[in-house]
Design a protein around this motif. Structure first.
Motif, short mmCIF file in Angstrom:
data_model
loop_
_atom_site.label_atom_id
_atom_site.label_comp_id
_atom_site.label_asym_id
_atom_site.label_seq_id
_atom_site.Cartn_x
_atom_site.Cartn_y
_atom_site.Cartn_z
N ALA A 1 23.11 76.04 108.04
CA ALA A 1 22.14 76.38 107.00
C ALA A 1 22.84 76.85 105.73
O ALA A 1 22.46 76.47 104.62
CB ALA A 1 21.19 77.45 107.50
N LEU A 2 23.88 77.66 105.89
CA LEU A 2 24.62 78.17 104.74
C LEU A 2 25.24 77.02 103.94
O LEU A 2 25.15 76.96 102.71
CB LEU A 2 25.70 79.13 105.21
CG LEU A 2 26.40 79.98 104.15
CD1 LEU A 2 25.42 80.90 103.47
CD2 LEU A 2 27.53 80.79 104.80
N HIS A 3 25.86 76.09 104.66
CA HIS A 3 26.50 74.93 104.02
C HIS A 3 25.45 74.06 103.33
O HIS A 3 25.63 73.64 102.18
CB HIS A 3 27.25 74.13 105.08
CG HIS A 3 27.92 72.91 104.58
ND1 HIS A 3 28.89 72.92 103.61
CD2 HIS A 3 27.78 71.60 104.92
CE1 HIS A 3 29.32 71.69 103.37
NE2 HIS A 3 28.64 70.87 104.15
N ALA A 4 24.34 73.78 104.03
CA ALA A 4 23.33 72.88 103.49
C ALA A 4 22.58 73.51 102.32
O ALA A 4 22.35 72.86 101.28
CB ALA A 4 22.34 72.49 104.59
N LEU A 5 22.18 74.76 102.46
CA LEU A 5 21.47 75.43 101.36
C LEU A 5 22.32 75.46 100.10
O LEU A 5 21.82 75.24 98.99
CB LEU A 5 21.11 76.86 101.77
CG LEU A 5 19.85 77.04 102.62
CD1 LEU A 5 19.76 78.48 103.12
CD2 LEU A 5 18.61 76.66 101.84
N ASN A 6 23.61 75.71 100.28
CA ASN A 6 24.51 75.75 99.13
C ASN A 6 24.52 74.42 98.39
O ASN A 6 24.49 74.38 97.16
CB ASN A 6 25.92 76.11 99.61
CG ASN A 6 26.93 76.03 98.50
OD1 ASN A 6 26.91 76.77 97.55
ND2 ASN A 6 27.87 75.09 98.64
N ILE A 7 24.55 73.32 99.13
CA ILE A 7 24.57 72.00 98.51
C ILE A 7 23.35 71.80 97.61
O ILE A 7 23.47 71.41 96.44
CB ILE A 7 24.63 70.90 99.58
CG1 ILE A 7 25.99 70.92 100.29
CG2 ILE A 7 24.37 69.52 98.97
CD1 ILE A 7 26.08 69.96 101.46
#
Length: 482
Positions: free
Chosen positions: A36-42
Motif C-alpha cells: 500500500a505504501l509503495h502503491a499510494l506513493n506512485i
C-alpha cells in the motif's frame, strides 16, 4: 529459513477469515501495508507533480520523476532476495521502509528538481524492496493453503490504492501542499518498520556471494534507454533507442547465462522450463496493460470526458485486476491452474474491444461507453484472475535453494516488462500520430495502440498454456510420490 509450509497444515478450504485471524492478521497487515505504501506513493506523486514543477521548476525533467523511480524500483526488487537472506523478513522490511522514508524526506525538503529526483530514486529503491519482499515473505509466514489468498490481498491493496491515491494527491495539490504529501508518508513508513521488526521472523539464510552487478547495470540501462527513446518524436531517434535496448538486452542474457552470480533463478532463461514459461506469461501480461497510460488522454481528447471521469475509467483496469484476484484466490487444484491460461484470453478480448470502441467518435460516447469500460476492466480482470496462481506456480517451480530469488524475480520481471511496455506504447503512439494533436492522429493512435498490443496477451496465451500444462504435470508427479 523459516517456512510455514512445514507447520501444521491449515484446512484446504480455509476461508478469507483465516488470513485475518491469530498470528496471520499481523502478517497480512505488514505485507499489505508495504504494498500500500509503495502503491499510494506512485499515485499521489503522479497527481502532485504538476504542483511540484510550478513551485520549484524542472519541467524539462518532469518525466524523469517516474523514470528514475521505476528504474530504482527494479533495482530494489532485484536485490530483495539477497537482503531477505541476510537480514531476515523483519530486518529486510525495516531496511526497505527506512530507505523509502529517507527518499520521502528528501523529496519533502527538496529546494530544486535535482534533489527531488534523487529523493524519487531513493523512494523507488525502497518501494521496490517492499513490493518484492511481499512475494518472498508470503511463502515464509503463511501455510501453502493461504498463499493464493495472500497474493489476492496484495492485488486488492494495489487496486484500493488506485482509487485512494489520486484523490489524496488531488487534495494536497488543490491546497498547494505538495510537500505535505511526502511528509504524510513518514508516519506510515515508521509504523511499517516497527510492525515488521516486531512481527516478522528474523531468521536468515546466510546468503552470501558476489552481486550480479553486470546484469543489474545492463537492466537499469535498458530501462533508461527505453524511457528516453519513448519520449522522442523522431522516428530515427526511436529506432536508435530500440536498437540500443535490444543490444543491451542481448548482453544481459549472455551475461546472465555465464555469470557465477545470477540475477534470476536457474532455468529462468531456458525456454524449456516451466519457470521460463511462467515469467514469460507475467511479462506478456504486463506489456499488454501499458496502453492504459493513454486511456485518460484519449477519453478527454476524443470523447470530451473530464479529467476526473477519464482517470477513473482508466482505473477500471486496476479494479479489474483486484476483482479477478479476489474471484480466483480461493480456487484450488485444476480449477486454479486453468486460470493461468484463461487469464490472457480476457486480456486479448479486452484490448481488441478497446481498439474497436475507443476510436468511434461519431456515434457519441454513450454508445461506446459500456463496451469500452468492459474492455478496460477485462484486461485487468484477466491478469488478476491468473495472478495468484501464477505466483504460487513460481513458488512450486523454483529450483531448490533459490526460492527467495525466484520470488524476487516475479517483481523484477513485472516491473521490467511494464517499463518495456510503457516505452513501446510511447513509441507506437507517437509513430501513429498522437503528437500531432489532431482528432485524426488520436484516432490512429487508439487503433494502433490497442490493436498492436493485443499481440502481447496472444503470445501470453501460448506461454500460459505451456506453463499450466507443466504445472499440472508436476502436480501429478508430486501426488504420485506422496
Amino acid at each position: 529459513m523459516l517456512d510455514k509450509t512445514k507447520d501444521a497444515p491449515v484446512a484446504a478450504d480455509a476461508g478469507w477469515i483465516t488470513l485475518f485471524s491469530g498470528g496471520n492478521a499481523i502478517h497480512s497487515l505488514v505485507l499489505s501495508g508495504g504494498v500500500a505504501l509503495h502503491a499510494l506513493n506512485i499515485y499521489i506523486v503522479t497527481t502532485v507533480m504538476p504542483s511540484v514543477v510550478r513551485d520549484i521548476g524542472g519541467l524539462d525533467y518532469y518525466a524523469w520523476s517516474t523514470t528514475l523511480f521505476v528504474a530504482a524500483s527494479i533495482l530494489g526488487a532485484a536485490l530483495s532476495a539477497r537482503l531477505l537472506g541476510r537480514a531476515g523478513a523483519g530486518g529486510a522490511y525495516a531496511v526497505g521502509a527506512l530507505i523509502f522514508g529517507i527518499g520521502s524526506l528528501t523529496c519533502a525538503v527538496a529546494p530544486n528538481m535535482a534533489l527531488l529526483l534523487a529523493g524519487r530514486a531513493i523512494q523507488g529503491l525502497g518501494g521496490g524492496l517492499l513490493y518484492a519482499l511481499a512475494y518472498g515473505v508470503i511463502r515464509m509466514v503463511f501455510p501453502a493453503t493461504l498463499w493464493a489468498r495472500a497474493i489476492g490481498l496484495i492485488s486488492a491493496t494495489w487496486g484500493t490504492a488506485t482509487l485512494i491515491g489520486p484523490a489524496v494527491g488531488g487534495v494536497f495539490a488543490e491546497y498547494g501542499a505538495w510537500r505535505t504529501a511526502f511528509w504524510s508518508l513518514m508516519p506510515l513508513t515508521t509504523l511499517l518498520a516497527v510492525l515488521a521488526l516486531s512481527a516478522l521472523p528474523r531468521t536468515t539464510s546466510g546468503t552470501r556471494g558476489p552481486l550480479p552487478l553486470t546484469q543489474l547495470t545492463l537492466l537499469i540501462g535498458i530501462v533508461l534507454v527505453l524511457s528516453v527513446s519513448g519520449t522522442r518524436t523522431a522516428i530515427g531517434e526511436q529506432i536508435a533507442g530500440a536498437g540500443a535496448a535490444l543490444v543491451l538486452f542481448a548482453m544481459l542474457v549472455a551475461s546472465e547465462r555465464r555469470a557465477a552470480a545470477r540475477l534470476l533463478p536457474k532455468g529462468a532463461l531456458d525456454p524449456r522450463t516451466t519457470l521460463a514459461a511462467l515469467y514469460a506469461t507475467i511479462a506478456f501480461a504486463m506489456i499488454g496493460m501499458q496502453p492504459e497510460i493513454y486511456v485518460p488522454y484519449l477519453l478527454q481528447e476524443l470523447h470530451g470526458r473530464s479529467p476526473l471521469v477519464a482517470g477513473y475509467i482508466a482505473a477500471l483496469m486496476a479494479l479489474g485486476w483486484t476483482a479477478g484476484s479476489m474471484t480466483s484466490a480461493h480456487w484450488q487444484g485444476s480449477r486454479a491452474r486453468k486460470t493461468i491460461a484463461v487469464g490472457p484470453v480476457f486480456g486479448l478480448a479486452g484490448l481488441l474491444t478497446i481498439a474497436a470502441s475507443m476510436p468511434v467518435i461519431s456515434a457519441g460516447f454513450a454508445v461506446i461507453a459500456l463496451p469500452l469500460c468492459l474492455g478496460i476492466a477485462a484486461v485487468g480482470f484477466g491478469i488478476g484472475l491468473a495472478w495468484p496462481h501464477i505466483v504460487t506456480a513460481v513458488y512450486g517451480a523454483a529450483p531448490a535453494g533459490e526460492e527467495e530469488k525466484a520470488s524476487a524475480a516475479i517483481t523484477t520481471v513485472q516491473l521490467f516488462a511494464a517499463s518495456l511496455g510503457a516505452a513501446l506504447a510511447g513509441m507506437t503512439a507517437n509513430l501513429a500520430g498522437i503528437d500531432e494533436g489532431t482528432a485524426q492522429g488520436d484516432t490512429s493512435a487508439a487503433i494502433w495502440l490497442f490493436g498492436l498490443f493485443a499481440l502481447a496477451p496472444a503470445l501470453g496465451i501460448i506461454a500460459a498454456v505451456r506453463a499450466g500444462r507443466e504445472t499440472a504435470n508436476r502436480h501429478m508427479q508430486n501426488r504420485e510420490m506422496n
